[in-house]
Design a protein around this motif. Structure first.
Motif, short mmCIF file in Angstrom:
data_model
loop_
_atom_site.label_atom_id
_atom_site.label_comp_id
_atom_site.label_asym_id
_atom_site.label_seq_id
_atom_site.Cartn_x
_atom_site.Cartn_y
_atom_site.Cartn_z
N SER A 57 15.25 -3.36 6.71
CA SER A 57 14.62 -4.67 6.68
C SER A 57 13.32 -4.70 7.49
CB SER A 57 15.59 -5.73 7.23
OG SER A 57 14.99 -6.98 7.35
N VAL A 58 13.31 -3.97 8.62
CA VAL A 58 12.11 -3.90 9.45
C VAL A 58 10.97 -3.24 8.67
CG1 VAL A 58 11.12 -2.85 11.51
CG2 VAL A 58 13.36 -3.92 11.63
N GLY A 76 6.53 -3.68 7.76
CA GLY A 76 5.58 -2.65 7.36
C GLY A 76 4.93 -2.89 6.00
N LEU A 77 5.71 -3.31 5.02
CA LEU A 77 5.18 -3.47 3.66
C LEU A 77 4.59 -4.87 3.43
CD1 LEU A 77 7.93 -1.58 1.62
CD2 LEU A 77 5.81 -0.69 2.60
N TYR A 78 5.35 -5.90 3.77
CA TYR A 78 4.89 -7.26 3.51
C TYR A 78 4.13 -7.89 4.68
CZ TYR A 78 7.63 -7.32 -0.77
OH TYR A 78 8.13 -7.04 -2.03
N ARG A 79 4.14 -7.23 5.83
CA ARG A 79 3.39 -7.68 7.02
C ARG A 79 3.71 -9.13 7.37
NH1 ARG A 79 2.20 -3.63 9.70
NH2 ARG A 79 0.42 -4.65 10.68
N GLU A 80 5.00 -9.43 7.45
CA GLU A 80 5.42 -10.78 7.82
C GLU A 80 5.15 -11.02 9.30
OE1 GLU A 80 6.40 -12.98 5.78
OE2 GLU A 80 6.93 -11.86 3.97
N GLU A 81 4.92 -12.29 9.65
CA GLU A 81 4.66 -12.64 11.04
C GLU A 81 5.90 -12.45 11.91
OE1 GLU A 81 1.91 -13.45 12.56
OE2 GLU A 81 0.72 -13.22 10.73
N ASP A 82 7.05 -12.80 11.36
CA ASP A 82 8.31 -12.68 12.11
C ASP A 82 9.31 -11.92 11.26
OD1 ASP A 82 10.14 -12.95 14.12
OD2 ASP A 82 10.79 -14.96 13.54
N PHE A 83 9.93 -10.91 11.84
CA PHE A 83 10.91 -10.12 11.10
C PHE A 83 11.97 -9.64 12.07
CE2 PHE A 83 7.30 -7.47 12.30
CZ PHE A 83 7.89 -6.42 12.96
N MET A 84 13.01 -9.04 11.53
CA MET A 84 14.15 -8.60 12.32
C MET A 84 13.74 -7.47 13.28
SD MET A 84 17.86 -7.31 10.87
CE MET A 84 17.84 -8.62 9.66
N GLU A 127 0.87 -3.22 19.47
CA GLU A 127 -0.05 -2.19 19.01
C GLU A 127 0.56 -1.37 17.87
OE1 GLU A 127 0.92 -2.62 22.09
OE2 GLU A 127 -0.86 -3.47 23.07
N LEU A 128 1.86 -1.08 17.98
CA LEU A 128 2.53 -0.31 16.93
C LEU A 128 2.64 -1.13 15.65
CD1 LEU A 128 4.05 2.25 16.06
CD2 LEU A 128 6.14 1.22 16.99
N ILE A 129 2.94 -2.41 15.78
CA ILE A 129 3.08 -3.27 14.61
C ILE A 129 1.74 -3.43 13.89
CG2 ILE A 129 3.67 -5.61 13.85
CD1 ILE A 129 5.67 -5.74 16.15
N ALA A 130 0.64 -3.46 14.66
CA ALA A 130 -0.68 -3.65 14.07
C ALA A 130 -1.09 -2.48 13.19
CB ALA A 130 -1.71 -3.87 15.17
N ASN A 131 -0.64 -1.28 13.53
CA ASN A 131 -0.95 -0.08 12.73
C ASN A 131 0.16 0.12 11.69
OD1 ASN A 131 -1.55 2.46 11.71
ND2 ASN A 131 -2.23 3.25 13.70
N ARG A 132 -0.12 -0.29 10.44
CA ARG A 132 0.93 -0.28 9.43
C ARG A 132 1.50 1.12 9.18
NH1 ARG A 132 0.00 -2.42 3.33
NH2 ARG A 132 0.19 -4.46 4.34
N ASN A 133 0.64 2.09 8.96
CA ASN A 133 1.12 3.43 8.63
C ASN A 133 1.96 4.02 9.75
OD1 ASN A 133 -0.22 3.30 6.18
ND2 ASN A 133 -2.08 4.28 6.97
N LEU A 135 13.50 -13.61 4.14
CA LEU A 135 12.52 -12.58 3.82
C LEU A 135 13.11 -11.55 2.86
CD1 LEU A 135 11.09 -12.00 7.42
CD2 LEU A 135 10.24 -13.55 5.64
N THR A 136 12.21 -10.80 2.23
CA THR A 136 12.64 -9.81 1.24
C THR A 136 13.50 -8.72 1.87
OG1 THR A 136 10.59 -10.20 0.01
CG2 THR A 136 11.84 -8.23 -0.54
N GLY A 137 13.09 -8.23 3.03
CA GLY A 137 13.86 -7.19 3.71
C GLY A 137 15.22 -7.68 4.14
N GLU A 138 15.30 -8.94 4.54
CA GLU A 138 16.60 -9.50 4.92
C GLU A 138 17.53 -9.59 3.72
OE1 GLU A 138 15.08 -12.28 8.66
OE2 GLU A 138 15.50 -13.18 6.70
N LEU A 139 16.97 -9.89 2.55
CA LEU A 139 17.79 -9.92 1.33
C LEU A 139 18.31 -8.52 0.99
CD1 LEU A 139 18.92 -11.51 -1.05
CD2 LEU A 139 16.75 -11.12 -2.24
N VAL A 140 17.46 -7.52 1.17
CA VAL A 140 17.89 -6.13 0.94
C VAL A 140 19.02 -5.77 1.90
CG1 VAL A 140 17.17 -3.72 1.04
CG2 VAL A 140 15.65 -5.44 0.04
#
Length: 326
Positions: A59-60, A65-73, A81-87, A308-313
């Motif tokens: 889900s994270v 990483g993929l949908y760049r949601e503001e709040d996630f699990m 800094e790590l979250i800002a760099n997607r790759n 969120l999509t990841g939470e549904l997965v």
């Protein structure tokens, strides 16, 4: 009536005492192998906890990483800094997921090894205790149980007990923890969707209980047929000269074929019932999955609950884990 009531009470007391004696003897048969049973439980619990963590990491990756949601699990576990760099973020969480999967696999392998050692030791001690008990039998008890029945108890039944103990150590200890943890995580993510668990899991448990209750007499009948076949084999081996002397070979062959056919029919009757468990489990599991995807997909499309999509997965993964564990 009073005498009959007393007799019934005495019979119940004898049955309860017999059950306690059975569990006491089962505890003795673990002598020298209890540490392996404990290690099986420890590594089994660790495997379950790590398996429950994998859908969260998935889900994270999807939401952060993929949908760049503001709040996630698990956002609190990563630096901004790590979250800002997607790759880099996706690669880091992906490596963490792979590491968790590898450690979980190692725990599963260790649990399987220790459960095999414990169950084999249990069978060895049980076989020795059974042989000692048979040797202490009087002639009346030997005639009562018959040699063919005692052979079945010392071979087939001991092997069945070994397999049962292996399943108890590996599955019965692991499955309840998996069901509870998967259900708790599902309620943590989306309580309104996790309510489906409260209907599907009890339904599947009730169906399995009915199948077990129905199948138990069939397995008892199968064991009686197995005793009859062993008896036929034993009589032919012991009295082979008599059979040849009276030219009864064809009759004995026909009798053995009949006993073998009766055993085959009894085995088919007992096994055929439990072939239904797989389709029933798949029906309930995929039914839950379809309902969750349908309701959760509508919520994501219309953005009315914040799911969120990841939470549904993750919800789908926890559904699979809970139902398959039961």
């Amino acid at each position: 009536i009073f005498v009959g009531y007393q007799t019934k009470k005495e019979m119940v007391a004898i049955e309860e005492k017999s059950k306690k004696s059975i569990f006491r003897h089962l505890g003795k048969t673990f002598s020298g192998y209890k540490k392996y049973a404990v290690l099986t439980m420890v590594f089994g619990c660790a495997e379950v906890m790590l398996e429950v963590l994998i859908p969260m990491l998935m889900s994270v990756i999807v939401d952060g990483g993929l949908y760049r949601e503001e709040d996630f699990m698990l956002k609190w576990a990563f630096s901004p800094e790590l979250i800002a760099n997607r790759n880099r973020f996706v690669l880091t969480v992906g490596l963490a997921m792979v590491s968790v999967a590898i450690v979980s696999m190692m725990c599963g392998l260790l649990a399987a090894r220790f459960s095999a050692l414990a169950s084999q030791g249990f069978a060895k001690n049980l076989r020795s205790s059974l042989l000692e008990k048979i040797q202490s039998f009087s002639f009346a008890n030997t005639d009562r149980f018959s040699t063919s029945s005692l052979i079945t108890r010392a071979t087939t039944d001991v092997n069945t007990m070994r397999m049962t103990m292996l399943q108890v150590l590996r599955t019965l200890m692991r499955s309840p923890i998996m069901i509870v943890m998967a259900t708790v995580m599902a309620f943590t993510i989306a309580p309104h969707l996790a309510v489906i668990f409260l209907f599907c899991i009890p339904l599947l448990a009730a169906i399995l209980a009915v199948l077990i209750k129905t199948g138990q007499p069939r397995f008892k009948r199968m064991l009686r047929k197995m005793d009859a076949m062993n008896k036929a084999v034993q009589e032919n081996l012991v009295s082979s000269r008599v059979v040849k002397a009276y030219v009864r070979g064809d009759y004995e062959s026909k009798r053995f074929r009949n006993t073998a056919e009766d055993l085959r029919n009894a085995q088919l009757a007992s096994s055929r019932l439990f072939t239904m468990t797989g389709p029933i489990q798949m029906l309930i599991m995929w039914g839950c999955t379809i309902i969750i995807l349908f309701l959760g997909g509508k919520e994501i499309i219309y953005e009315n609950t914040g799911l969120l999509t990841g939470e549904l997965v993750s919800m789908v993964s926890y559904t699979t884990q809970a139902v398959s564990s039961l």
